[in-house]
Enzyme design. Sequence first.
Site: not given
Length: 188
Positions: A50, A128-130
């Site tokens: 992120a 993406h994610c976190v």
Amino acid sequence: MADASIPKPGEEKEATPCPSILQLEELLRAGRASCSRVDEVWPNLFIGDAATANNRFELWKLGITHVLNAAHGGLYCQGGPDFYGSSVCYLGIPAHDLPDFNISPYFSSAADFIHRALTVPGAKVLVHCVVGVSRSATLVLAYLMLHQQLSLQQAIITVRERRWIFPNRGFLRQLCQLDQQLRGAGQS
């Protein structure tokens, strides 16, 4: 190395069952891979966190033209069409990194978004994610299976050569189901 025993796309003669979750986790743990904030895991396809996705200057330096946010609506992910403006194409998927979350309904739309983007000359995609380890990796693996005809095992090896990933067990089960559907395993 491990690639020698893995059949290339189109070489598999018959459907084979997906390895067990424990075998997949061993494969995910094998070797060394990058723990950077962002890594190119396939030509013009990046997995990141992120912090990278929230840094428009970093995205510009990388040449990112498309962003797939696998944690859309999450506390740490600012992304969205308003955040990126017209310079970046955006797709948000509101996935939770929980073993009981059903991420499989998003496999096709995420894979299609990545595939369409990569057909544009000069395009680069950030998924993406976190942290860039579970949700984003799961969607990239699904893309490689759906559009590059890699088996789940081949897809994991391909990505792991470039980035440390570790989808949760629920996501691995769903990827196994996709692998079996694509390979025709388990059908009578």
